[in-house]
Design a protein around this motif. Structure first.
Motif, PDB file in Angstrom:
ATOM      1  N   SER A  20     -50.359   5.867   2.868  1.00  0.00           N
ATOM      2  CA  SER A  20     -50.570   6.815   1.779  1.00  0.00           C
ATOM      3  C   SER A  20     -49.928   6.300   0.489  1.00  0.00           C
ATOM      4  N   ASP A  80     -48.512   7.659  -3.393  1.00  0.00           N
ATOM      5  CA  ASP A  80     -48.120   8.762  -4.262  1.00  0.00           C
ATOM      6  C   ASP A  80     -47.594   8.139  -5.553  1.00  0.00           C
ATOM      7  N   ASP A 104     -54.515   8.201   2.214  1.00  0.00           N
ATOM      8  CA  ASP A 104     -54.678   9.235   1.199  1.00  0.00           C
ATOM      9  C   ASP A 104     -53.966   8.834  -0.086  1.00  0.00           C
ATOM     10  N   HIS A 124     -52.453  10.264  -3.794  1.00  0.00           N
ATOM     11  CA  HIS A 124     -52.022  11.377  -4.648  1.00  0.00           C
ATOM     12  C   HIS A 124     -51.613  10.786  -5.992  1.00  0.00           C
ATOM     13  N   GLY A 135     -60.028   6.973   2.258  1.00  0.00           N
ATOM     14  CA  GLY A 135     -59.019   8.028   2.280  1.00  0.00           C
ATOM     15  C   GLY A 135     -59.430   9.150   1.356  1.00  0.00           C
ATOM     16  N   ARG A 136     -58.539  10.085   1.190  1.00  0.00           N
ATOM     17  CA  ARG A 136     -58.816  11.245   0.339  1.00  0.00           C
ATOM     18  C   ARG A 136     -57.988  11.153  -0.933  1.00  0.00           C
ATOM     19  N   PHE A 137     -58.545  11.661  -2.023  1.00  0.00           N
ATOM     20  CA  PHE A 137     -57.874  11.691  -3.310  1.00  0.00           C
ATOM     21  C   PHE A 137     -57.478  13.122  -3.638  1.00  0.00           C
ATOM     22  N   ASN A 148     -52.678  19.301   0.395  1.00  0.00           N
ATOM     23  CA  ASN A 148     -53.599  18.412   1.096  1.00  0.00           C
ATOM     24  C   ASN A 148     -54.732  17.986   0.192  1.00  0.00           C
ATOM     25  N   ALA A 149     -55.204  16.793   0.409  1.00  0.00           N
ATOM     26  CA  ALA A 149     -56.359  16.288  -0.325  1.00  0.00           C
ATOM     27  C   ALA A 149     -57.598  16.699   0.446  1.00  0.00           C
ATOM     28  N   LYS A 150     -58.167  17.819   0.067  1.00  0.00           N
ATOM     29  CA  LYS A 150     -59.364  18.295   0.742  1.00  0.00           C
ATOM     30  C   LYS A 150     -60.529  18.230  -0.221  1.00  0.00           C
TER      31      LYS A 150
END
Length: 155
Positions: free
Chosen positions: A86, A88, A103, A105, A119-121, A128-130
């Motif tokens: 991840s 950040d 993910d 952030h 991954g998720r942004f 959470n990155a949804k």
């Protein structure tokens, strides 16, 4: 003419040096270096080698041939190599040569065309990155919401 100082007066001490967080200093992890374990730096860190662990620093610059297997936490990061973990960062730049699995952030984000991200942004502080997709449908009746991302394919 040449007089000796009295013994009762101590010699002046030099002022203690303060720790510097100036942007003028940085640390480099070369291409021939592999680190297993977490890395923490208070200034800029330039990584051209391999790190198997988490990175925490003020600013990170990652070279094209480098690899990080762990999380990254930085005020600013410029990524060009492989990251498996991840991220950040307040200011994040993902270059076209980067390959990221994890993910992301951020507060400010730039992604060059050709970069690969699996991954998720999500903006920092959003939890959470949804992803919000108009194609995603609600879960069937009776299904529990586990909090995990779900994907529904529209036909």
């Amino acid at each position: 003419m040449f007089s000796k100082k009295p013994d009762d007066q101590p010699a002046p001490r030099p002022a203690p040096m303060a720790k510097s967080n100036s942007s003028g200093s940085f640390s480099v992890i070369g291409t021939d270096v592999t680190i297993t374990g977490d890395v923490t730096a208070t200034t800029e860190l330039h990584v051209d080698g391999t790190i198997n662990g988490d990175i925490s620093c003020a600013s990170l610059v990652q070279g094209e041939g480098s690899s990080v297997k762990g999380g990254i936490k930085a005020e600013s990061a410029r990524l060009a190599g492989e990251v498996d973990g991840s991220i950040d960062a307040r200011e994040l730049v993902i270059l076209r040569s980067a390959s990221i699995k994890g993910d992301v952030h951020y507060d400010a984000l730039t992604i060059e065309q050709g970069a690969q991200v699996d991954g998720r942004f999500a903006p920092r502080g959003s939890g959470n990155a949804k992803p919000q997709s108009p194609l995603a449908s609600k879960a069937p009746a009776g299904a529990k919401d586990s909090g995990d991302p779900q994907l529904s394919i529209a036909t």
